[in-house]
Write a protein that holds these residues in place. Sequence first.
Motif, PDB file in Angstrom:
ATOM      1  N   THR A 235       0.831  -1.200   0.000  1.00  0.00           N
ATOM      2  CA  THR A 235       0.000   0.000   0.000  1.00  0.00           C
ATOM      3  C   THR A 235       0.867   1.252   0.000  1.00  0.00           C
ATOM      4  O   THR A 235       0.593   2.205  -0.733  1.00  0.00           O
ATOM      5  CB  THR A 235      -0.926   0.002   1.236  1.00  0.00           C
ATOM      6  N   ARG A 236       1.909   1.236   0.811  1.00  0.00           N
ATOM      7  CA  ARG A 236       2.825   2.382   0.874  1.00  0.00           C
ATOM      8  C   ARG A 236       3.504   2.598  -0.483  1.00  0.00           C
ATOM      9  O   ARG A 236       3.623   3.733  -0.962  1.00  0.00           O
ATOM     10  CB  ARG A 236       3.869   2.150   1.961  1.00  0.00           C
ATOM     11  N   MET A 237       3.916   1.495  -1.110  1.00  0.00           N
ATOM     12  CA  MET A 237       4.569   1.609  -2.409  1.00  0.00           C
ATOM     13  C   MET A 237       3.588   2.093  -3.473  1.00  0.00           C
ATOM     14  O   MET A 237       3.954   2.883  -4.343  1.00  0.00           O
ATOM     15  CB  MET A 237       5.188   0.267  -2.799  1.00  0.00           C
ATOM     16  N   GLN A 238       2.361   1.637  -3.398  1.00  0.00           N
ATOM     17  CA  GLN A 238       1.328   2.087  -4.345  1.00  0.00           C
ATOM     18  C   GLN A 238       1.130   3.594  -4.219  1.00  0.00           C
ATOM     19  O   GLN A 238       0.998   4.308  -5.213  1.00  0.00           O
ATOM     20  CB  GLN A 238       0.037   1.314  -4.048  1.00  0.00           C
ATOM     21  N   THR A 239       1.123   4.092  -2.986  1.00  0.00           N
ATOM     22  CA  THR A 239       0.974   5.526  -2.742  1.00  0.00           C
ATOM     23  C   THR A 239       2.164   6.299  -3.308  1.00  0.00           C
ATOM     24  O   THR A 239       1.987   7.359  -3.918  1.00  0.00           O
ATOM     25  CB  THR A 239       0.843   5.792  -1.231  1.00  0.00           C
ATOM     26  N   GLU A 240       3.361   5.771  -3.099  1.00  0.00           N
ATOM     27  CA  GLU A 240       4.565   6.428  -3.631  1.00  0.00           C
ATOM     28  C   GLU A 240       4.524   6.486  -5.158  1.00  0.00           C
ATOM     29  O   GLU A 240       4.865   7.501  -5.759  1.00  0.00           O
ATOM     30  CB  GLU A 240       5.827   5.678  -3.173  1.00  0.00           C
TER      31      GLU A 240
ATOM     32  N   LYS B 134       2.185   9.183  -6.220  1.00  0.00           N
ATOM     33  CA  LYS B 134       2.796  10.508  -6.054  1.00  0.00           C
ATOM     34  C   LYS B 134       3.763  10.805  -7.201  1.00  0.00           C
ATOM     35  O   LYS B 134       3.771  11.912  -7.744  1.00  0.00           O
ATOM     36  CB  LYS B 134       3.547  10.594  -4.723  1.00  0.00           C
ATOM     37  N   ILE B 135       4.571   9.817  -7.535  1.00  0.00           N
ATOM     38  CA  ILE B 135       5.552  10.006  -8.614  1.00  0.00           C
ATOM     39  C   ILE B 135       4.839  10.267  -9.934  1.00  0.00           C
ATOM     40  O   ILE B 135       5.208  11.171 -10.686  1.00  0.00           O
ATOM     41  CB  ILE B 135       6.482   8.778  -8.720  1.00  0.00           C
ATOM     42  N   GLU B 136       3.798   9.496 -10.194  1.00  0.00           N
ATOM     43  CA  GLU B 136       3.065   9.672 -11.445  1.00  0.00           C
ATOM     44  C   GLU B 136       2.364  11.031 -11.479  1.00  0.00           C
ATOM     45  O   GLU B 136       2.345  11.704 -12.514  1.00  0.00           O
ATOM     46  CB  GLU B 136       2.055   8.546 -11.628  1.00  0.00           C
ATOM     47  N   ALA B 137       1.815  11.455 -10.348  1.00  0.00           N
ATOM     48  CA  ALA B 137       1.160  12.765 -10.293  1.00  0.00           C
ATOM     49  C   ALA B 137       2.175  13.871 -10.528  1.00  0.00           C
ATOM     50  O   ALA B 137       1.876  14.858 -11.219  1.00  0.00           O
ATOM     51  CB  ALA B 137       0.479  12.953  -8.943  1.00  0.00           C
ATOM     52  N   GLU B 138       3.359  13.721  -9.985  1.00  0.00           N
ATOM     53  CA  GLU B 138       4.399  14.730 -10.203  1.00  0.00           C
ATOM     54  C   GLU B 138       4.821  14.767 -11.662  1.00  0.00           C
ATOM     55  O   GLU B 138       5.015  15.848 -12.231  1.00  0.00           O
ATOM     56  CB  GLU B 138       5.599  14.433  -9.298  1.00  0.00           C
ATOM     57  N   LEU B 139       4.941  13.591 -12.279  1.00  0.00           N
ATOM     58  CA  LEU B 139       5.266  13.550 -13.712  1.00  0.00           C
ATOM     59  C   LEU B 139       4.169  14.216 -14.538  1.00  0.00           C
ATOM     60  O   LEU B 139       4.452  14.969 -15.471  1.00  0.00           O
ATOM     61  CB  LEU B 139       5.444  12.107 -14.174  1.00  0.00           C
ATOM     62  N   ASP B 140       2.916  13.929 -14.205  1.00  0.00           N
ATOM     63  CA  ASP B 140       1.798  14.546 -14.915  1.00  0.00           C
ATOM     64  C   ASP B 140       1.794  16.055 -14.727  1.00  0.00           C
ATOM     65  O   ASP B 140       1.540  16.811 -15.675  1.00  0.00           O
ATOM     66  CB  ASP B 140       0.463  13.965 -14.431  1.00  0.00           C
TER      67      ASP B 140
ATOM     68  N   LYS C 187       7.205   3.901 -18.135  1.00  0.00           N
ATOM     69  CA  LYS C 187       7.249   2.450 -18.363  1.00  0.00           C
ATOM     70  C   LYS C 187       7.559   1.715 -17.063  1.00  0.00           C
ATOM     71  O   LYS C 187       6.966   0.676 -16.760  1.00  0.00           O
ATOM     72  CB  LYS C 187       8.294   2.103 -19.426  1.00  0.00           C
ATOM     73  N   GLN C 188       8.484   2.274 -16.295  1.00  0.00           N
ATOM     74  CA  GLN C 188       8.848   1.638 -15.034  1.00  0.00           C
ATOM     75  C   GLN C 188       7.677   1.701 -14.037  1.00  0.00           C
ATOM     76  O   GLN C 188       7.434   0.745 -13.301  1.00  0.00           O
ATOM     77  CB  GLN C 188      10.083   2.309 -14.443  1.00  0.00           C
ATOM     78  N   ILE C 189       6.942   2.800 -14.046  1.00  0.00           N
ATOM     79  CA  ILE C 189       5.760   2.917 -13.187  1.00  0.00           C
ATOM     80  C   ILE C 189       4.735   1.858 -13.568  1.00  0.00           C
ATOM     81  O   ILE C 189       4.158   1.189 -12.711  1.00  0.00           O
ATOM     82  CB  ILE C 189       5.153   4.331 -13.272  1.00  0.00           C
ATOM     83  N   LYS C 190       4.545   1.686 -14.861  1.00  0.00           N
ATOM     84  CA  LYS C 190       3.587   0.685 -15.346  1.00  0.00           C
ATOM     85  C   LYS C 190       4.012  -0.721 -14.915  1.00  0.00           C
ATOM     86  O   LYS C 190       3.197  -1.530 -14.464  1.00  0.00           O
ATOM     87  CB  LYS C 190       3.500   0.779 -16.869  1.00  0.00           C
ATOM     88  N   LYS C 191       5.311  -0.995 -15.022  1.00  0.00           N
ATOM     89  CA  LYS C 191       5.844  -2.297 -14.634  1.00  0.00           C
ATOM     90  C   LYS C 191       5.680  -2.530 -13.129  1.00  0.00           C
ATOM     91  O   LYS C 191       5.282  -3.617 -12.697  1.00  0.00           O
ATOM     92  CB  LYS C 191       7.321  -2.383 -15.032  1.00  0.00           C
ATOM     93  N   LEU C 192       5.951  -1.496 -12.324  1.00  0.00           N
ATOM     94  CA  LEU C 192       5.804  -1.620 -10.878  1.00  0.00           C
ATOM     95  C   LEU C 192       4.347  -1.838 -10.476  1.00  0.00           C
ATOM     96  O   LEU C 192       4.051  -2.643  -9.591  1.00  0.00           O
ATOM     97  CB  LEU C 192       6.350  -0.377 -10.173  1.00  0.00           C
TER      98      LEU C 192
ATOM     99  N   ALA D 199      11.415  -3.745  -5.645  1.00  0.00           N
ATOM    100  CA  ALA D 199      10.478  -2.712  -6.094  1.00  0.00           C
ATOM    101  C   ALA D 199      10.724  -1.400  -5.347  1.00  0.00           C
ATOM    102  O   ALA D 199      10.616  -0.320  -5.930  1.00  0.00           O
ATOM    103  CB  ALA D 199       9.043  -3.179  -5.887  1.00  0.00           C
ATOM    104  N   GLN D 200      11.080  -1.478  -4.071  1.00  0.00           N
ATOM    105  CA  GLN D 200      11.397  -0.269  -3.308  1.00  0.00           C
ATOM    106  C   GLN D 200      12.612   0.436  -3.898  1.00  0.00           C
ATOM    107  O   GLN D 200      12.641   1.669  -3.989  1.00  0.00           O
ATOM    108  CB  GLN D 200      11.668  -0.610  -1.846  1.00  0.00           C
ATOM    109  N   GLN D 201      13.614  -0.339  -4.298  1.00  0.00           N
ATOM    110  CA  GLN D 201      14.797   0.253  -4.921  1.00  0.00           C
ATOM    111  C   GLN D 201      14.427   0.948  -6.228  1.00  0.00           C
ATOM    112  O   GLN D 201      14.913   2.044  -6.527  1.00  0.00           O
ATOM    113  CB  GLN D 201      15.869  -0.827  -5.176  1.00  0.00           C
ATOM    114  N   GLU D 202      13.555   0.320  -7.001  1.00  0.00           N
ATOM    115  CA  GLU D 202      13.123   0.925  -8.261  1.00  0.00           C
ATOM    116  C   GLU D 202      12.341   2.213  -8.001  1.00  0.00           C
ATOM    117  O   GLU D 202      12.482   3.191  -8.738  1.00  0.00           O
ATOM    118  CB  GLU D 202      12.281  -0.062  -9.059  1.00  0.00           C
ATOM    119  N   ILE D 203      11.542   2.222  -6.946  1.00  0.00           N
ATOM    120  CA  ILE D 203      10.793   3.436  -6.611  1.00  0.00           C
ATOM    121  C   ILE D 203      11.748   4.548  -6.195  1.00  0.00           C
ATOM    122  O   ILE D 203      11.562   5.708  -6.573  1.00  0.00           O
ATOM    123  CB  ILE D 203       9.750   3.141  -5.507  1.00  0.00           C
ATOM    124  N   LYS D 204      12.795   4.201  -5.454  1.00  0.00           N
ATOM    125  CA  LYS D 204      13.793   5.216  -5.072  1.00  0.00           C
ATOM    126  C   LYS D 204      14.466   5.798  -6.317  1.00  0.00           C
ATOM    127  O   LYS D 204      14.687   7.002  -6.409  1.00  0.00           O
ATOM    128  CB  LYS D 204      14.846   4.606  -4.138  1.00  0.00           C
ATOM    129  N   GLN D 205      14.775   4.927  -7.273  1.00  0.00           N
ATOM    130  CA  GLN D 205      15.380   5.403  -8.513  1.00  0.00           C
ATOM    131  C   GLN D 205      14.419   6.319  -9.258  1.00  0.00           C
ATOM    132  O   GLN D 205      14.825   7.351  -9.802  1.00  0.00           O
ATOM    133  CB  GLN D 205      15.785   4.221  -9.402  1.00  0.00           C
TER     134      GLN D 205
END
Length: 143
Positions: free
Chosen positions: A51-56, A59-65, A87-92, A109-115
């Motif tokens: 759930t925490r990762m989904q929220t992150e 947030k990242i996608e909203a910032e990109l938008d 693409k990475q967001i879609k994969k995650l 997945a957490q490492q990918e979110i940090k990246q």
Amino acid sequence: MEKEEQPLQKDSNKIYFLIAVILALLGTNTYLFLKDKKANERILSISDEKTRMQTEIDKIEAELDNVSSMNIKLSDEMKSEQDRARKQIKKLRAALTQGQLTQSQLSKAQQEIKQLKNVVSKYSSAIDAFKKLNANLTTERNE
């Protein structure tokens, strides 16, 4: 007299055997209860992490938008980074919706979110720099 002692001894052996069986069953039940409790705690922590990762990711996608809605002309490198991030967001998201993630997959997945966060923050800072430069050039032109 010997006949009376034999039934008593047989009954006491049965009682001892039943007590041993009851103790073994109680021990097994206690072990299974504790094991199940730990498994439930692990499942809860994994679902909380998902759930925490989904929220992150949201947030990242909203910032990109938000950044892409600013109508700023982006360099090809920045466009490719933005596409790679999406693409990475879609994969995650796909990995998180599978539901069968292990602890190691969650940490990956957490490492990918940090990246992704780093990419988006670099992206945002570059756009802010472009805005400042644009504002400076506009004021110079108007003077």
